[in-house]
Design a protein around this motif. Structure first.
Motif, PDB file in Angstrom:
ATOM      1  N   SER A 137       0.844  -1.193   0.000  1.00 54.84           N
ATOM      2  CA  SER A 137       0.000   0.000   0.000  1.00 54.84           C
ATOM      3  C   SER A 137       0.882   1.246   0.000  1.00 54.84           C
ATOM      4  O   SER A 137       2.112   1.168  -0.053  1.00 54.84           O
ATOM      5  CB  SER A 137      -0.877   0.000   1.251  1.00 54.84           C
ATOM      6  OG  SER A 137      -0.073   0.201   2.415  1.00 54.84           O
ATOM      7  N   MET A 138       0.241   2.399   0.096  1.00 57.33           N
ATOM      8  CA  MET A 138       1.003   3.627   0.285  1.00 57.33           C
ATOM      9  C   MET A 138       1.672   3.576   1.655  1.00 57.33           C
ATOM     10  O   MET A 138       1.318   2.764   2.519  1.00 57.33           O
ATOM     11  CB  MET A 138       0.087   4.847   0.197  1.00 57.33           C
ATOM     12  CG  MET A 138      -0.858   4.996   1.367  1.00 57.33           C
ATOM     13  SD  MET A 138      -1.793   6.558   1.273  1.00 57.33           S
ATOM     14  CE  MET A 138      -2.536   6.594   2.909  1.00 57.33           C
ATOM     15  N   ALA A 139       2.666   4.425   1.869  1.00 62.67           N
ATOM     16  CA  ALA A 139       3.423   4.419   3.120  1.00 62.67           C
ATOM     17  C   ALA A 139       3.063   5.635   3.970  1.00 62.67           C
ATOM     18  O   ALA A 139       2.718   6.701   3.462  1.00 62.67           O
ATOM     19  CB  ALA A 139       4.926   4.416   2.833  1.00 62.67           C
ATOM     20  N   LEU A 140       3.120   5.434   5.286  1.00 66.51           N
ATOM     21  CA  LEU A 140       2.877   6.515   6.239  1.00 66.51           C
ATOM     22  C   LEU A 140       4.200   6.978   6.838  1.00 66.51           C
ATOM     23  O   LEU A 140       5.089   6.183   7.107  1.00 66.51           O
ATOM     24  CB  LEU A 140       1.957   6.038   7.370  1.00 66.51           C
ATOM     25  CG  LEU A 140       0.526   5.630   7.001  1.00 66.51           C
ATOM     26  CD1 LEU A 140      -0.239   5.273   8.269  1.00 66.51           C
ATOM     27  CD2 LEU A 140      -0.180   6.744   6.252  1.00 66.51           C
ATOM     28  N   ASP A 141       4.288   8.279   7.083  1.00 66.59           N
ATOM     29  CA  ASP A 141       5.465   8.817   7.757  1.00 66.59           C
ATOM     30  C   ASP A 141       5.032   9.469   9.059  1.00 66.59           C
ATOM     31  O   ASP A 141       3.911   9.283   9.536  1.00 66.59           O
ATOM     32  CB  ASP A 141       6.228   9.788   6.852  1.00 66.59           C
ATOM     33  CG  ASP A 141       5.344  10.954   6.395  1.00 66.59           C
ATOM     34  OD1 ASP A 141       4.273  11.150   6.996  1.00 66.59           O
ATOM     35  OD2 ASP A 141       5.722  11.645   5.437  1.00 66.59           O
ATOM     36  N   THR A 148      -5.094   6.181  10.287  1.00 67.63           N
ATOM     37  CA  THR A 148      -5.282   6.324   8.840  1.00 67.63           C
ATOM     38  C   THR A 148      -5.408   4.939   8.224  1.00 67.63           C
ATOM     39  O   THR A 148      -4.648   4.027   8.567  1.00 67.63           O
ATOM     40  CB  THR A 148      -4.090   7.064   8.199  1.00 67.63           C
ATOM     41  OG1 THR A 148      -3.934   8.330   8.848  1.00 67.63           O
ATOM     42  CG2 THR A 148      -4.316   7.266   6.713  1.00 67.63           C
ATOM     43  N   GLU A 149      -6.366   4.781   7.326  1.00 68.13           N
ATOM     44  CA  GLU A 149      -6.566   3.474   6.696  1.00 68.13           C
ATOM     45  C   GLU A 149      -5.571   3.262   5.562  1.00 68.13           C
ATOM     46  O   GLU A 149      -5.414   4.110   4.684  1.00 68.13           O
ATOM     47  CB  GLU A 149      -7.992   3.337   6.153  1.00 68.13           C
ATOM     48  CG  GLU A 149      -8.279   1.936   5.625  1.00 68.13           C
ATOM     49  CD  GLU A 149      -9.647   1.800   4.994  1.00 68.13           C
ATOM     50  OE1 GLU A 149     -10.233   0.702   5.065  1.00 68.13           O
ATOM     51  OE2 GLU A 149     -10.138   2.800   4.413  1.00 68.13           O
ATOM     52  N   LEU A 150      -4.920   2.112   5.598  1.00 66.78           N
ATOM     53  CA  LEU A 150      -4.074   1.648   4.498  1.00 66.78           C
ATOM     54  C   LEU A 150      -4.764   0.444   3.871  1.00 66.78           C
ATOM     55  O   LEU A 150      -5.302  -0.416   4.574  1.00 66.78           O
ATOM     56  CB  LEU A 150      -2.690   1.243   4.999  1.00 66.78           C
ATOM     57  CG  LEU A 150      -1.867   2.302   5.728  1.00 66.78           C
ATOM     58  CD1 LEU A 150      -0.577   1.682   6.262  1.00 66.78           C
ATOM     59  CD2 LEU A 150      -1.564   3.462   4.818  1.00 66.78           C
ATOM     60  N   TYR A 151      -4.761   0.344   2.552  1.00 64.96           N
ATOM     61  CA  TYR A 151      -5.438  -0.775   1.911  1.00 64.96           C
ATOM     62  C   TYR A 151      -4.790  -1.093   0.564  1.00 64.96           C
ATOM     63  O   TYR A 151      -4.133  -0.245  -0.048  1.00 64.96           O
ATOM     64  CB  TYR A 151      -6.927  -0.481   1.703  1.00 64.96           C
ATOM     65  CG  TYR A 151      -7.210   0.681   0.783  1.00 64.96           C
ATOM     66  CD1 TYR A 151      -7.338   0.496  -0.598  1.00 64.96           C
ATOM     67  CD2 TYR A 151      -7.324   1.985   1.286  1.00 64.96           C
ATOM     68  CE1 TYR A 151      -7.580   1.569  -1.439  1.00 64.96           C
ATOM     69  CE2 TYR A 151      -7.572   3.054   0.452  1.00 64.96           C
ATOM     70  CZ  TYR A 151      -7.700   2.841  -0.909  1.00 64.96           C
ATOM     71  OH  TYR A 151      -7.932   3.893  -1.741  1.00 64.96           O
ATOM     72  N   ILE A 152      -5.007  -2.313   0.138  1.00 67.01           N
ATOM     73  CA  ILE A 152      -4.541  -2.762  -1.178  1.00 67.01           C
ATOM     74  C   ILE A 152      -5.569  -3.731  -1.741  1.00 67.01           C
ATOM     75  O   ILE A 152      -6.301  -4.410  -1.005  1.00 67.01           O
ATOM     76  CB  ILE A 152      -3.164  -3.464  -1.114  1.00 67.01           C
ATOM     77  CG1 ILE A 152      -3.162  -4.555  -0.040  1.00 67.01           C
ATOM     78  CG2 ILE A 152      -2.043  -2.491  -0.893  1.00 67.01           C
ATOM     79  CD1 ILE A 152      -1.887  -5.358   0.024  1.00 67.01           C
ATOM     80  N   TYR A 153      -5.636  -3.807  -3.074  1.00 63.45           N
ATOM     81  CA  TYR A 153      -6.433  -4.802  -3.777  1.00 63.45           C
ATOM     82  C   TYR A 153      -5.472  -5.772  -4.459  1.00 63.45           C
ATOM     83  O   TYR A 153      -4.460  -5.344  -5.023  1.00 63.45           O
ATOM     84  CB  TYR A 153      -7.335  -4.154  -4.837  1.00 63.45           C
ATOM     85  CG  TYR A 153      -8.479  -3.338  -4.279  1.00 63.45           C
ATOM     86  CD1 TYR A 153      -9.703  -3.939  -3.982  1.00 63.45           C
ATOM     87  CD2 TYR A 153      -8.326  -1.972  -4.052  1.00 63.45           C
ATOM     88  CE1 TYR A 153     -10.752  -3.191  -3.483  1.00 63.45           C
ATOM     89  CE2 TYR A 153      -9.377  -1.222  -3.547  1.00 63.45           C
ATOM     90  CZ  TYR A 153     -10.584  -1.832  -3.258  1.00 63.45           C
ATOM     91  OH  TYR A 153     -11.625  -1.092  -2.749  1.00 63.45           O
ATOM     92  N   PHE A 154      -5.812  -7.049  -4.406  1.00 65.84           N
ATOM     93  CA  PHE A 154      -4.978  -8.024  -5.098  1.00 65.84           C
ATOM     94  C   PHE A 154      -5.835  -9.210  -5.516  1.00 65.84           C
ATOM     95  O   PHE A 154      -6.881  -9.495  -4.914  1.00 65.84           O
ATOM     96  CB  PHE A 154      -3.811  -8.490  -4.220  1.00 65.84           C
ATOM     97  CG  PHE A 154      -4.222  -9.271  -2.990  1.00 65.84           C
ATOM     98  CD1 PHE A 154      -4.294 -10.658  -3.020  1.00 65.84           C
ATOM     99  CD2 PHE A 154      -4.537  -8.611  -1.807  1.00 65.84           C
ATOM    100  CE1 PHE A 154      -4.667 -11.371  -1.893  1.00 65.84           C
ATOM    101  CE2 PHE A 154      -4.918  -9.322  -0.677  1.00 65.84           C
ATOM    102  CZ  PHE A 154      -4.976 -10.701  -0.715  1.00 65.84           C
TER     103      PHE A 154
END
Length: 268
Positions: A137-141, A148-154
């Motif tokens: 997913s995108m990265a958080l700093d 914050t929600e992190l997500y991916i589709y696969f």
């Protein structure tokens, strides 16, 4: 042999063959994330069902923490030194299916530079070389101190029935230091991917997949072909049995009338 017996025997045989074929077909079941809320835990100990990995085991720590999104507990992963560390769990999935994996995260003291990756959620097939065919997913700093929600589709490949979930701090060749908190990990099947969202394919070289593509249907093509052939064979068999049971209609023999016989006698 009665007519019912003749029809019942082939039908029973076909039923047994069909059930055996279904038994031989691969059966897959999706397994939900275990303890995705991280509520099953003991104070100061890692949440149940999860374990941590890092190329530098001394540089990271993994434990439960208070202050989750909607409960008491969450997972806490800290890199004391720049490292690529992760909280992981292996789960079962269905080949040829599309999923959405999501998690809530917040960071503290994590800084993304040109050589670091921050906090993210990643999926990889078990047994693959580290870094091969990763979906991230995108990265958080450090700017993301709120949940914050992190997500991916696969989409899983035709032989992919297990995946590893990685809740990461750092990346392959892109180490990061700091602390990240994770909560509410959810893996859910989806029928379609929203327009504009990337969808990676596990088990294939292509990085994109048609949303909702049903690769698993290929597993059942041999069964379908055999079933059709068996049905055709059953129909032919029943037609032959029916023909064998149908009595032949023969024309009655013609009997000479007495007048014809008398006529023949007069000719003599």
């Amino acid at each position: 042999m009665t007519k019912n017996t003749v029809y019942a025997a082939p039908a029973a045989f076909m039923l047994i063959i069909t059930l055996c074929l279904f038994a031989l077909c691969p059966v897959y079941a999706a397994q939900g994330v275990s303890n995705g809320s991280f509520e099953i835990c003991e104070e100061g100990q890692p949440p149940a069902g999860w374990y941590s990995e890092s190329y530098n085991q001394k540089a990271h720590s993994f434990s439960s923490a208070s202050g989750g999104t909607d409960g008491e507990c969450c997972a806490c992963l800290t890199n004391l030194l720049p490292a690529d560390s992760r909280i992981t769990q292996e789960i079962s999935c269905i080949p040829g299916s599309t999923y959405r994996l999501s998690v809530y995260a917040r960071t503290s003291g994590v800084e993304i530079t040109s050589g670091s990756a921050g906090a993210s959620v990643t999926v990889q097939e078990p047994g693959k070389n580290y870094g091969d065919n990763l979906v991230s997913s995108m990265a958080l700093d450090d700017e993301c101190t709120q949940w914050t929600e992190l997500y991916i589709y696969f989409t899983t490949g035709p032989k992919t029935d297990k995946v590893c979930i990685w809740l990461r701090l750092g990346g392959y060749g892109a180490e990061s230091a700091g602390t990240v908190y994770f909560d509410n990990v959810v893996l859910e099947p989806v029928n379609a991917v929203p327009e504009g969202e990337p969808c990676a394919v596990l088990g294939q070289t292509s990085s994109q997949a048609a949303p909702g593509s049903d690769i698993s249907a290929m597993h059942y093509l041999p069964l379908l072909a055999v079933t059709v052939l068996l049905i055709v064979a059953l129909v032919v068999l029943l037609m032959r049995k029916k023909a064998a049971l149908t009595p032949e209609i023969t024309e009655p023999q013609r009997h000479e009338s007495s007048s014809d016989s008398d006529a023949d006698g007069d000719d003599i």
